[in-house]
Write an enzyme that holds these catalytic residues in place. Structure first.
Site, PDB file in Angstrom:
ATOM      1  N   SER A 105     -57.308 -25.320  73.681  1.00 28.62           N
ATOM      2  CA  SER A 105     -57.817 -26.002  74.859  1.00 28.62           C
ATOM      3  C   SER A 105     -59.314 -26.247  74.697  1.00 28.62           C
ATOM      4  O   SER A 105     -59.729 -26.939  73.774  1.00 28.62           O
ATOM      5  CB  SER A 105     -57.469 -25.206  76.118  1.00 28.62           C
ATOM      6  N   ASP A 113     -48.078 -31.672  78.560  1.00 27.25           N
ATOM      7  CA  ASP A 113     -49.362 -31.039  78.868  1.00 27.25           C
ATOM      8  C   ASP A 113     -50.186 -31.945  79.775  1.00 27.25           C
ATOM      9  O   ASP A 113     -50.737 -32.955  79.339  1.00 27.25           O
ATOM     10  CB  ASP A 113     -50.119 -30.759  77.565  1.00 27.25           C
ATOM     11  N   HIS A 170     -49.252 -26.871  78.770  1.00 23.14           N
ATOM     12  CA  HIS A 170     -50.525 -26.512  78.151  1.00 23.14           C
ATOM     13  C   HIS A 170     -50.452 -25.240  77.314  1.00 23.14           C
ATOM     14  O   HIS A 170     -51.407 -24.909  76.611  1.00 23.14           O
ATOM     15  CB  HIS A 170     -51.603 -26.381  79.227  1.00 23.14           C
TER      16      HIS A 170
END
Length: 326
Positions: free
Chosen positions: A188, A275, A306
């Site tokens: 991320s 996501d 995610h």
């Protein structure tokens, strides 16, 4: 979350349309040169933990403008000789936490430096590095993406990306590491920082592992997802619509697509087609920008959000790095 972005065949060839901002290289080379000029030698002190197979150290190094940044260095207990070193960056809202939370890479035989995230660490894992207030002046939406967003020079991510480059510098200078085998990794926000650090410090990075990276194709991402952190930008522009050109021009300076074009090391990237936090078109835009000559592969997780592959991606990433560093 259902499938919401482009179909997979289109994603595989998708390219971002946002041009690189004028003066991009000068902006970043000047920022990093100033940070290196202001740097002090890192401080490394062993810390006691209940672990018997891992030895850990508290690290303080110089980041943006010479400001102190914390980290943990861990390595297999009793390891002899220089070890390959992995530099890891943390996801949005989290800090370095405790050494016991970072066992994957040292358990696989690597020295491992995890960089604390300035000003974060108030959400799902604690942190120890402040972000001096004077750098984030101006209006912002709660969060970090719009902090100092009215100019590239004051934007929060200018400081954080510089910290990431300096973390790579620091890892290469640590005792008993093999600086010729240096890996950057993260998921991320951490995945974005790994791509940025590899693009801005290509001579030091041997391999890149980027899980579901953030900050990719930002202009598109803020229009196709309702999820934070990209919604921070939408909320800010809803309150300040006249500032949109200025804000988007600033965000162009941190768009990972532009850093990805400068990567020379082999890279593995994960993308999750459900996501909504880091939309798959953005991830593919960054991945497709990495030169083919670098050697790259992307792992697609059709049914993930995610979480981006979880242990499946970790396993593949460990195998990828071992093969590239052999």
């Amino acid at each position: 979350m259902a499938l919401f972005d482009l179909p997979l065949p289109e994603l595989r060839t998708y390219r971002a349309s946002t041009p690189e901002p004028p003066g991009f290289d000068d902006f970043w080379s000047g920022t990093i040169a100033a940070a290196r000029q202001a740097a002090s030698p890192p401080k490394v002190a062993e810390v006691r933990t209940p672990l018997r197979g891992i030895t850990s150290y508290d690290v303080t190094f110089s980041g943006y403008a010479g400001q102190p940044v914390k980290g943990w260095l861990s390595r297999p207990a009793g390891a002899t000789g220089p070890l390959p070193v992995v530099v890891e960056f943390i996801g949005y809202g989290g800090g370095r936490g405790l050494p016991i939370e970072w066992l994957l890479w040292p358990s696989a035989g690597y020295a491992h430096l995890v960089m604390d995230t300035r000003g974060q660490g108030g959400n799902w894992r604690g942190g120890d590095t402040p972000d001096p207030d004077e750098h984030g002046a101006g209006p912002s939406s709660p969060g970090f993406l719009t902090r100092g967003v009215l100019a590239p020079e004051t934007h929060y991510y200018r400081r954080l990306i510089t910290d990431a480059v300096r973390a790579v510098d620091t890892a290469a200078e640590l005792p008993d590491v093999d600086a010729s085998r240096l890996v950057v990794t993260g998921k991320s926000q951490g995945g974005a920082l790994s791509l940025a650090a590899a693009g801005l410090n290509p001579e030091k990075v041997s391999a890149v592992v980027s899980g579901v990276p953030f900050l990719c194709d930002i202009r598109r991402a803020v229009t196709i997802t309702d999820s934070d952190p990209f919604q921070e930008v939408v909320r800010f522009l809803r309150a300040n619509p006249n500032l949109a050109p200025q804000v988007l021009a600033t965000l162009d300076h941190i768009d990972v697509v532009h850093f990805a074009k400068r990567i020379t090391a082999p890279a593995i990237v994960s993308v999750a087609l459900m996501d909504a936090v880091c939309p798959p078109s953005g991830v593919f835009a960054a991945y497709n920008a990495i030169p083919d000559a670098a050697g790259k592969q992307i792992e697609v997780f059709e049914w993930d959000g995610h979480e981006g592959g979880r242990g499946f991606f970790d396993t593949t990433a460990l195998e990828f790095v071992a093969g590239r560093l052999a």
